[in-house]
Design a protein around this motif. Sequence first.
Motif, PDB file in Angstrom:
ATOM      1  N   MET A 139      22.522  19.705   0.534  1.00 14.76           N
ATOM      2  CA  MET A 139      22.513  21.103   0.182  1.00 14.76           C
ATOM      3  C   MET A 139      23.839  21.728   0.565  1.00 14.76           C
ATOM      4  O   MET A 139      24.434  21.349   1.559  1.00 14.76           O
ATOM      5  CB  MET A 139      21.391  21.840   0.924  1.00 14.76           C
ATOM      6  CG  MET A 139      20.018  21.280   0.735  1.00 14.76           C
ATOM      7  SD  MET A 139      19.531  21.465  -0.974  1.00 14.76           S
ATOM      8  CE  MET A 139      18.098  20.448  -1.008  1.00 14.76           C
ATOM      9  N   GLY A 140      24.258  22.681  -0.193  1.00 14.60           N
ATOM     10  CA  GLY A 140      25.504  23.364   0.108  1.00 14.60           C
ATOM     11  C   GLY A 140      25.302  24.479   1.120  1.00 14.60           C
ATOM     12  O   GLY A 140      24.180  24.904   1.410  1.00 14.60           O
ATOM     13  N   ARG A 141      26.404  24.953   1.654  1.00 19.60           N
ATOM     14  CA  ARG A 141      26.345  26.027   2.645  1.00 19.60           C
ATOM     15  C   ARG A 141      25.744  27.299   2.063  1.00 19.60           C
ATOM     16  O   ARG A 141      25.030  28.021   2.744  1.00 19.60           O
ATOM     17  CB  ARG A 141      27.739  26.319   3.177  1.00 19.60           C
ATOM     18  CG  ARG A 141      28.269  25.198   4.024  1.00 19.60           C
ATOM     19  CD  ARG A 141      29.682  25.498   4.478  1.00 19.60           C
ATOM     20  NE  ARG A 141      30.259  24.297   5.051  1.00 19.60           N
ATOM     21  CZ  ARG A 141      30.878  24.266   6.209  1.00 19.60           C
ATOM     22  NH1 ARG A 141      31.033  25.364   6.894  1.00 19.60           N
ATOM     23  NH2 ARG A 141      31.366  23.154   6.663  1.00 19.60           N
ATOM     24  N   ALA A 142      26.035  27.585   0.787  1.00 21.18           N
ATOM     25  CA  ALA A 142      25.509  28.809   0.163  1.00 21.18           C
ATOM     26  C   ALA A 142      23.977  28.787   0.133  1.00 21.18           C
ATOM     27  O   ALA A 142      23.331  29.811   0.368  1.00 21.18           O
ATOM     28  CB  ALA A 142      26.062  28.964  -1.251  1.00 21.18           C
ATOM     29  N   ALA A 143      23.391  27.632  -0.151  1.00 24.34           N
ATOM     30  CA  ALA A 143      21.928  27.525  -0.177  1.00 24.34           C
ATOM     31  C   ALA A 143      21.354  27.821   1.206  1.00 24.34           C
ATOM     32  O   ALA A 143      20.366  28.557   1.333  1.00 24.34           O
ATOM     33  CB  ALA A 143      21.497  26.139  -0.648  1.00 24.34           C
TER      34      ALA A 143
ATOM     35  N   THR B  96      28.560  27.326  15.866  1.00 26.42           N
ATOM     36  CA  THR B  96      29.028  28.700  16.035  1.00 26.42           C
ATOM     37  C   THR B  96      28.368  29.579  14.976  1.00 26.42           C
ATOM     38  O   THR B  96      27.673  29.082  14.090  1.00 26.42           O
ATOM     39  CB  THR B  96      30.557  28.779  15.861  1.00 26.42           C
ATOM     40  OG1 THR B  96      30.883  28.449  14.504  1.00 26.42           O
ATOM     41  CG2 THR B  96      31.283  27.844  16.811  1.00 26.42           C
ATOM     42  N   ASN B  97      28.622  30.879  15.039  1.00 28.48           N
ATOM     43  CA  ASN B  97      28.086  31.779  14.015  1.00 28.48           C
ATOM     44  C   ASN B  97      28.622  31.445  12.639  1.00 28.48           C
ATOM     45  O   ASN B  97      27.928  31.559  11.639  1.00 28.48           O
ATOM     46  CB  ASN B  97      28.418  33.238  14.349  1.00 28.48           C
ATOM     47  CG  ASN B  97      27.547  33.773  15.466  1.00 28.48           C
ATOM     48  OD1 ASN B  97      26.506  33.199  15.777  1.00 28.48           O
ATOM     49  ND2 ASN B  97      27.990  34.854  16.086  1.00 28.48           N
ATOM     50  N   LEU B  98      29.899  31.039  12.555  1.00 26.55           N
ATOM     51  CA  LEU B  98      30.503  30.704  11.269  1.00 26.55           C
ATOM     52  C   LEU B  98      30.172  29.284  10.811  1.00 26.55           C
ATOM     53  O   LEU B  98      30.207  28.992   9.625  1.00 26.55           O
ATOM     54  CB  LEU B  98      32.024  30.854  11.345  1.00 26.55           C
ATOM     55  CG  LEU B  98      32.533  32.281  11.495  1.00 26.55           C
ATOM     56  CD1 LEU B  98      34.038  32.286  11.684  1.00 26.55           C
ATOM     57  CD2 LEU B  98      32.137  33.108  10.290  1.00 26.55           C
ATOM     58  N   ASN B  99      29.869  28.407  11.733  1.00 30.57           N
ATOM     59  CA  ASN B  99      29.585  27.015  11.403  1.00 30.57           C
ATOM     60  C   ASN B  99      28.380  26.523  12.219  1.00 30.57           C
ATOM     61  O   ASN B  99      28.524  25.688  13.099  1.00 30.57           O
ATOM     62  CB  ASN B  99      30.825  26.158  11.676  1.00 30.57           C
ATOM     63  CG  ASN B  99      30.735  24.806  11.024  1.00 30.57           C
ATOM     64  OD1 ASN B  99      29.875  24.554  10.200  1.00 30.57           O
ATOM     65  ND2 ASN B  99      31.649  23.926  11.406  1.00 30.57           N
ATOM     66  N   PRO B 100      27.179  27.057  11.907  1.00 30.82           N
ATOM     67  CA  PRO B 100      26.004  26.663  12.690  1.00 30.82           C
ATOM     68  C   PRO B 100      25.604  25.216  12.404  1.00 30.82           C
ATOM     69  O   PRO B 100      25.869  24.683  11.323  1.00 30.82           O
ATOM     70  CB  PRO B 100      24.923  27.635  12.210  1.00 30.82           C
ATOM     71  CG  PRO B 100      25.353  28.037  10.840  1.00 30.82           C
ATOM     72  CD  PRO B 100      26.854  28.010  10.846  1.00 30.82           C
ATOM     73  N   VAL B 101      24.967  24.604  13.382  1.00 28.87           N
ATOM     74  CA  VAL B 101      24.442  23.245  13.265  1.00 28.87           C
ATOM     75  C   VAL B 101      22.928  23.341  13.432  1.00 28.87           C
ATOM     76  O   VAL B 101      22.437  24.018  14.334  1.00 28.87           O
ATOM     77  CB  VAL B 101      25.049  22.328  14.346  1.00 28.87           C
ATOM     78  CG1 VAL B 101      24.430  20.944  14.301  1.00 28.87           C
ATOM     79  CG2 VAL B 101      26.566  22.245  14.181  1.00 28.87           C
TER      80      VAL B 101
END
Length: 169
Positions: free
Chosen positions: A1-5, A23-28
């Motif tokens: 799945m893409g980040r937008a989804a 992080t907030n910009l790159n959550p795991v």
Amino acid sequence: MGRAAVVNWRRRHADFPAPAGGTNLNPVFARSAVVAWLLDHDKIAVPSAVPSATLDLRPAGQAPRRFCLADPWLTLSGDPQGEDRLTGWGSDDDADTLAVLAAADVPVNRLTAPSTPALAVPGAVRVIDRSRPGSGGLRVTLAWPSHLRGHAARTHAGGTEHGPFPARA
């Protein structure tokens, strides 16, 4: 799945799993929690077969070699100084052959894994782990510097074309 989804699901569904880190910009996210949520919301189906990754290697002066790793886990580093990794189940013979070819700097001409565009790694792939975690099977992990990653596309002449591939975690 893409980040937008993922962004849309988090925005639209209060029950989407919370990040497990990052992080907030790159959550795991915890894979098991997201898979359970996707199954519950009919976003994915239970696979009928174990997925596999296919590696095509082309040693100089030898016939091309193809290897399959069952139930693959591909981790692409977002850091150009980092490492990409592929882990999956394989046979002892395949793991031995992969280790020999990797030690000889044979490039991965084409790596096809589920939900990922075909990748090419023009050198420096190595076997970093071979283990039997109690299941009797052999778990193999390959790694390569993430800055070597490229995309692999079949050309009209049947060869493989390599190009830049944007970092994706």
